[in-house]
Design an enzyme around this catalytic site. Sequence first.
Site, PDB file in Angstrom:
ATOM      1  N   GLU A   1      -4.099 -32.274  48.081  1.00 42.58           N
ATOM      2  CA  GLU A   1      -4.909 -33.197  48.881  1.00 42.58           C
ATOM      3  C   GLU A   1      -4.159 -33.633  50.135  1.00 42.58           C
ATOM      4  OE1 GLU A   1      -7.895 -35.955  50.100  1.00 42.58           O
ATOM      5  OE2 GLU A   1      -7.855 -34.063  48.992  1.00 42.58           O
TER       6      GLU A   1
ATOM      7  N   HIS B   1      -3.896 -30.736  52.649  1.00 42.00           N
ATOM      8  CA  HIS B   1      -5.207 -30.544  53.276  1.00 42.00           C
ATOM      9  C   HIS B   1      -5.448 -31.592  54.361  1.00 42.00           C
ATOM     10  CE1 HIS B   1      -9.757 -31.146  53.113  1.00 42.00           C
ATOM     11  NE2 HIS B   1      -9.562 -30.012  53.734  1.00 42.00           N
TER      12      HIS B   1
ATOM     13  N   HIS C   1     -19.399 -32.745  53.728  1.00 46.66           N
ATOM     14  CA  HIS C   1     -18.047 -32.511  54.262  1.00 46.66           C
ATOM     15  C   HIS C   1     -17.786 -31.007  54.408  1.00 46.66           C
ATOM     16  CE1 HIS C   1     -13.928 -33.384  55.175  1.00 46.66           C
ATOM     17  NE2 HIS C   1     -13.458 -32.853  54.062  1.00 46.66           N
TER      18      HIS C   1
ATOM     19  N   HIS D   1     -28.110 -21.216  42.792  1.00 43.53           N
ATOM     20  CA  HIS D   1     -27.148 -20.550  43.679  1.00 43.53           C
ATOM     21  C   HIS D   1     -27.209 -19.027  43.508  1.00 43.53           C
ATOM     22  CE1 HIS D   1     -23.671 -20.066  46.190  1.00 43.53           C
ATOM     23  NE2 HIS D   1     -22.920 -19.577  45.210  1.00 43.53           N
TER      24      HIS D   1
ATOM     25  N   HIS E   1     -13.866 -16.408  47.893  1.00 40.13           N
ATOM     26  CA  HIS E   1     -15.328 -16.419  47.943  1.00 40.13           C
ATOM     27  C   HIS E   1     -15.811 -17.455  48.954  1.00 40.13           C
ATOM     28  CE1 HIS E   1     -19.306 -15.542  46.409  1.00 40.13           C
ATOM     29  NE2 HIS E   1     -19.510 -16.798  46.032  1.00 40.13           N
TER      30      HIS E   1
END
Length: 343
Positions: A78, A81, A143, A254, A315
């Site tokens: 975190e 990032h 986000h 999905h 992905h």
Amino acid sequence: MVKVRYPRLYRGIQFAVVLTLIVIMLGAWTRLRDAGLGCPDWPTCYGHLTVPSTPESLARAEALYPGSVVEPAKAWPETIHRYFASSIGLVILLLAAYCWRRREEDAMPWRHALALLVLVCVQGAFGALTVTEKLYPPVVTAHLLLGFSTLTGLFWLLLRVRGAFPPTGDRGASRLGSWVGIAIALLVCQIALGGWTASNYAATVCTKLPICQTGWQQAWSPAEAFKLFHNDDQSYEFAPHLGPAEKITIHATHRIGAIAITALFIGLIVLLIRRTHATRYRFFALLLGAGLFVQISLGIVNVVAGLPLWNAVAHNVWAAILLQLLVALAYAIHREKRLGGYS
């Protein structure tokens, strides 16, 4: 070879594009490591600029957040990032300042750069909300989409400054703009579904191909699966607000979206081959086919191998690359119509 009018600006945008792609990768890595709440506060981590590690900093962290335990394996992804994401904001600020200072020069895209600055500020605000709202799925998904939007805006700016894709005179290509627009819109919806699947921890509930295991139709519960508002002030880590049926619905949706995207991509590839004559558009068809094959393969590996981290991150990143490929095609067709005089 097209000569770049503003080479310094062009190199800066190149750096920003690569950096944004890295941040998208780090964001996926953080989310898939279940590290989104690795730091309970924002912008610091337990009140520190880095992850607390010394006895003194750990004691301070415990005093600030009683009952919390610092988990470096989650806090570091975190924190890393956040630092990379902050650097994007700084780079875009510098690009916008450069363009603003030279806004009187012909073809300087200063409005585009300022719009990107606003976008990245909104993205930063949603990054903060992701933590303060405790991984609320609509915020997490927004986000993600804002991150992809930042990448797309930077990439479009890169193409503009580069003066990419001069018209070829291919009238057939100029008529495919609507098809490419539909493909972009559907892919964005599919990316949003992917974000919703990840933020609701539904990525592993379907273990069979092509849609889900037997009985998924009976579990169909879209009203609850895609509910945007929840009244409880709770942590949404691991999606305690959803049951198995809702998670199956999200994942199956999905998968259905992936099938629709595949069909549309194949149709677009056929149109590019049959209705265009310029080599450029045949090459786009080849790239779209190869990109689609890679993305489908990564999706299949996610299912059969139980969502391995490296593959799941790939992905996510490959979806961003596929989107930019469609954006490049849209820009080429836009230039074909605008400068070639086609309507």
